[in-house]
Design a protein around this motif. Structure first.
Motif, PDB file in Angstrom:
ATOM      1  N   TRP A 187       6.537  13.589  63.413  1.00  0.00           N
ATOM      2  CA  TRP A 187       5.092  13.677  63.585  1.00  0.00           C
ATOM      3  C   TRP A 187       4.812  14.545  64.809  1.00  0.00           C
ATOM      4  CZ3 TRP A 187       1.694  12.084  60.046  1.00  0.00           C
ATOM      5  CH2 TRP A 187       2.081  11.106  59.126  1.00  0.00           C
ATOM      6  N   ASP A 189       2.037  16.820  67.113  1.00  0.00           N
ATOM      7  CA  ASP A 189       0.649  17.108  67.454  1.00  0.00           C
ATOM      8  C   ASP A 189       0.458  18.620  67.412  1.00  0.00           C
ATOM      9  OD1 ASP A 189      -1.910  17.265  68.386  1.00  0.00           O
ATOM     10  OD2 ASP A 189      -1.480  16.489  70.388  1.00  0.00           O
ATOM     11  N   THR A 190      -0.285  19.095  66.417  1.00  0.00           N
ATOM     12  CA  THR A 190      -0.485  20.536  66.222  1.00  0.00           C
ATOM     13  C   THR A 190      -1.802  21.030  66.802  1.00  0.00           C
ATOM     14  OG1 THR A 190      -1.449  20.133  64.027  1.00  0.00           O
ATOM     15  CG2 THR A 190       0.933  20.518  64.144  1.00  0.00           C
ATOM     16  N   TYR A 200      -2.092  15.286  64.212  1.00  0.00           N
ATOM     17  CA  TYR A 200      -0.680  15.093  63.891  1.00  0.00           C
ATOM     18  C   TYR A 200      -0.388  15.513  62.458  1.00  0.00           C
ATOM     19  CZ  TYR A 200       0.098  12.533  68.224  1.00  0.00           C
ATOM     20  OH  TYR A 200       0.222  12.192  69.547  1.00  0.00           O
ATOM     21  N   GLN A 201       0.710  16.202  62.306  1.00  0.00           N
ATOM     22  CA  GLN A 201       1.207  16.579  60.985  1.00  0.00           C
ATOM     23  C   GLN A 201       2.661  16.174  60.876  1.00  0.00           C
ATOM     24  OE1 GLN A 201       0.576  20.718  60.063  1.00  0.00           O
ATOM     25  NE2 GLN A 201      -1.638  20.622  60.402  1.00  0.00           N
ATOM     26  N   LYS A 203       6.144  16.948  59.808  1.00  0.00           N
ATOM     27  CA  LYS A 203       6.958  18.102  59.466  1.00  0.00           C
ATOM     28  C   LYS A 203       8.329  17.625  58.984  1.00  0.00           C
ATOM     29  CE  LYS A 203       3.875  21.095  60.906  1.00  0.00           C
ATOM     30  NZ  LYS A 203       3.182  22.026  59.970  1.00  0.00           N
TER      31      LYS A 203
END
Length: 260
Positions: A187, A189-190, A200-201, A203
């Motif tokens: 997870w 933070d982008t 959050y994404q 990846k």
């Protein structure tokens, strides 16, 4: 009957016992009590513990000359001044020369943010590994046509559980796990650095390079290389402050004692 019981007790107490002193929890005042638990690494090095250690390590890198120099030496002896190089060595010498030339050109522009070279990324990430305990590279592209592969550096504090993953047993300290407890994603933070709200994404592990060195089986996140000595560094730092205060007070104030 009483005599028989006494005889049994006498035999038991007279026999030698294999007693390990270190195996005694209570030492009867001979030593201090050690406040430690015996459990999985992910619970000993949970997010709060790991983050606090990284916070202190970052502070001392910025304010302690010894720690800063140790980080320099770690960088010097892990990746060196020119980074870890890639040398093509196929049987086709013409291909080797062409591949080496193309790779050298890519190294100049591989950083997603366009700031430093691949060699610089290695040096910066080695310092992050020493201070934070880890660093992350996200495999991405420059969004051009055709898209060219890029690497985006991610600091350790930007890998964390979002609110929807906090209560999940399948996510621990920013690491998503499968039903067998194996890491399958991170997870990240982008959000733009400094943004008020995090985005959050998740990846996939295949898209993330996790640079770290675990010290225990089952460990999921890296720990600062300074964790065994942080309290000693803190104590020495405090001692220097107190000694300097005393020296300044002594230099600033003149004390005269009169006697008969």
């Amino acid at each position: 009957m009483l005599t028989a019981i006494r005889n049994v007790i006498a035999r038991l107490t007279s026999q030698p016992r294999a007693m390990y002193e270190a195996g005694k929890r209570w030492m009867g005042g001979k030593r201090s009590f050690i406040d430690a638990l015996y459990r999985d690494a992910r619970f000993d090095a949970d997010k709060a513990t790991r983050a606090e250690i990284a916070r202190k390590a970052r502070y001392f890198e910025a304010n302690n000359a010894i720690v800063n120099r140790l980080a320099d030496l770690f960088e010097q002896y892990t990746v060196g001044p020119n980074g870890i190089t890639v040398i093509p060595s196929s049987s086709d010498e013409r291909f080797n020369q062409g591949a080496a030339s193309e790779f050298a050109e890519w190294c100049k522009r591989c950083d997603f943010n366009g700031q430093i070279s691949f060699q610089g990324m290695q040096g910066l990430t080695s310092r992050a590994q020493f201070i934070d305990g880890e660093g992350f590279w996200l495999k991405t592209s420059d969004m051009g046509l055709p898209a060219e592969p890029r690497l985006q550096m991610i600091e350790s504090h930007r890998v964390a559980n979002p609110e929807e993953a906090v209560k999940s047993s399948r996510s621990h300290d920013g690491v998503a796990l499968d039903s067998y407890g194996r890491p399958v994603g991170f997870w990240i933070d982008t959000a733009f650095p400094g943004a008020v709200n995090s985005v959050y994404q998740l990846k996939p592990s295949a898209d993330v390079v996790h640079i770290w060195e675990p010290s225990r089986i089952g460990q999921l996140r890296g720990m600062s290389f300074l964790y065994p000595v942080l309290n000693d560094v803190h104590d020495l730092d405090d001692l220097g402050i107190f000694e300097m205060r005393a020296a300044k007070a002594s230099a600033d104030t003149t004390t005269v004692i009169y006697n008969e």
